[in-house]
Design a protein around this motif. Sequence first.
Motif, PDB file in Angstrom:
ATOM      1  N   PHE A  28      48.374 -20.887  23.267  1.00  0.00           N
ATOM      2  CA  PHE A  28      49.130 -21.974  22.646  1.00  0.00           C
ATOM      3  C   PHE A  28      48.197 -22.873  21.834  1.00  0.00           C
ATOM      4  O   PHE A  28      47.180 -23.351  22.351  1.00  0.00           O
ATOM      5  N   LEU A  29      48.577 -23.146  20.575  1.00  0.00           N
ATOM      6  CA  LEU A  29      47.824 -24.047  19.705  1.00  0.00           C
ATOM      7  C   LEU A  29      48.694 -25.250  19.338  1.00  0.00           C
ATOM      8  O   LEU A  29      49.789 -25.099  18.802  1.00  0.00           O
ATOM      9  N   HIS A  30      48.212 -26.438  19.624  1.00  0.00           N
ATOM     10  CA  HIS A  30      48.973 -27.681  19.434  1.00  0.00           C
ATOM     11  C   HIS A  30      48.969 -28.168  17.982  1.00  0.00           C
ATOM     12  O   HIS A  30      48.270 -27.613  17.119  1.00  0.00           O
ATOM     13  N   GLY A  31      49.711 -29.232  17.730  1.00  0.00           N
ATOM     14  CA  GLY A  31      49.794 -29.810  16.398  1.00  0.00           C
ATOM     15  C   GLY A  31      48.835 -30.975  16.191  1.00  0.00           C
ATOM     16  O   GLY A  31      48.097 -31.378  17.100  1.00  0.00           O
ATOM     17  N   PHE A  32      48.862 -31.537  14.989  1.00  0.00           N
ATOM     18  CA  PHE A  32      48.013 -32.686  14.633  1.00  0.00           C
ATOM     19  C   PHE A  32      48.352 -33.879  15.532  1.00  0.00           C
ATOM     20  O   PHE A  32      49.514 -34.165  15.770  1.00  0.00           O
ATOM     21  N   THR A  33      47.332 -34.558  15.993  1.00  0.00           N
ATOM     22  CA  THR A  33      47.367 -35.700  16.932  1.00  0.00           C
ATOM     23  C   THR A  33      47.634 -35.266  18.365  1.00  0.00           C
ATOM     24  O   THR A  33      47.669 -36.093  19.266  1.00  0.00           O
ATOM     25  N   GLY A  34      47.822 -33.968  18.603  1.00  0.00           N
ATOM     26  CA  GLY A  34      48.146 -33.493  19.943  1.00  0.00           C
ATOM     27  C   GLY A  34      46.928 -32.993  20.699  1.00  0.00           C
ATOM     28  O   GLY A  34      45.771 -33.198  20.318  1.00  0.00           O
ATOM     29  N   SER A  35      47.205 -32.297  21.784  1.00  0.00           N
ATOM     30  CA  SER A  35      46.177 -31.653  22.597  1.00  0.00           C
ATOM     31  C   SER A  35      46.871 -30.573  23.417  1.00  0.00           C
ATOM     32  O   SER A  35      48.089 -30.395  23.318  1.00  0.00           O
ATOM     33  N   SER A  36      46.123 -29.898  24.247  1.00  0.00           N
ATOM     34  CA  SER A  36      46.719 -28.866  25.087  1.00  0.00           C
ATOM     35  C   SER A  36      47.780 -29.437  26.010  1.00  0.00           C
ATOM     36  O   SER A  36      48.666 -28.710  26.469  1.00  0.00           O
TER      37      SER A  36
END
Length: 273
Positions: A28-36
């Motif tokens: 899983f790869l998160h979005g901008f400003t996110g994290s795992s």
Amino acid sequence: MESSNVKVRNITMHVKRYNIGAIEKIVFLHGFTGSSATWDEVITLLPSSVEILTIDLVGHGQTSKPTDFTRYYAEEQIEDLHELFQLLGWSHFTLVGYSMGGRLALAYAAKYSVDKLILESSSPGLVNEKERVTRKQADELLAERILSEGISAFVDFWEDIPLFHSQKSLSMEKQQAIRLERLAGSEVGLSNSLKGFSTGIQPSYWGNLEVMKVATTIVTGDLDRKFYEIALEMKKLLPNSKHVHISNAGHAIHVENPELFATIVKDIILKEE
């Protein structure tokens, strides 16, 4: 769950692994400003028969935040992922990416082999040169704004953009969790992510779609018209793709309806070949 920091090329990547040793594997790869952490709820809804890997992308979470924005280029991040997968001994897996993470997932799959690809509210970038220049300039201005005003002011702005309006109908508890994840970001990391991995900077992968044979599922929400239209265009070009359109959901389907998103993922990865 096993949480660790892995040295990859010249940075440290923070990863989490669940159900280690399971045959089926998913990243899983998160979005901008996110994290795992954005995937936590979805992960609780997936079977223990699947090994799960979540990654804090460069500039985010507990992964390194290089001061040189060129280290955030798509080409660099593709090689980061590839070396990480090699270090872990992963050669067969489903790759899932949301928004910015979806752009990276698609870019990775355009160069290296993956078993299946799931793109949530994602795009192959921009083809039009005028649009690329406009987006690059806008992202550079936003990057400077993050540095000058700080994370808190940026998050106030970011959570109020039209792309995330549908999240205002979520419970206050969930909205607060999303906000805290964003507030945990780094000014340098987010600023350089915008400068180095802007859709105005990254290569356009529209020209790659017709030759990509990987089974691809594109997921969009009906409240996110922009990415719905992009998904329709992508589906026309990707030879082995399907489009799943979710009612009453916006840009972040995995956050707004984690149960349905987890069901979509399960159906794809556990489907008999």
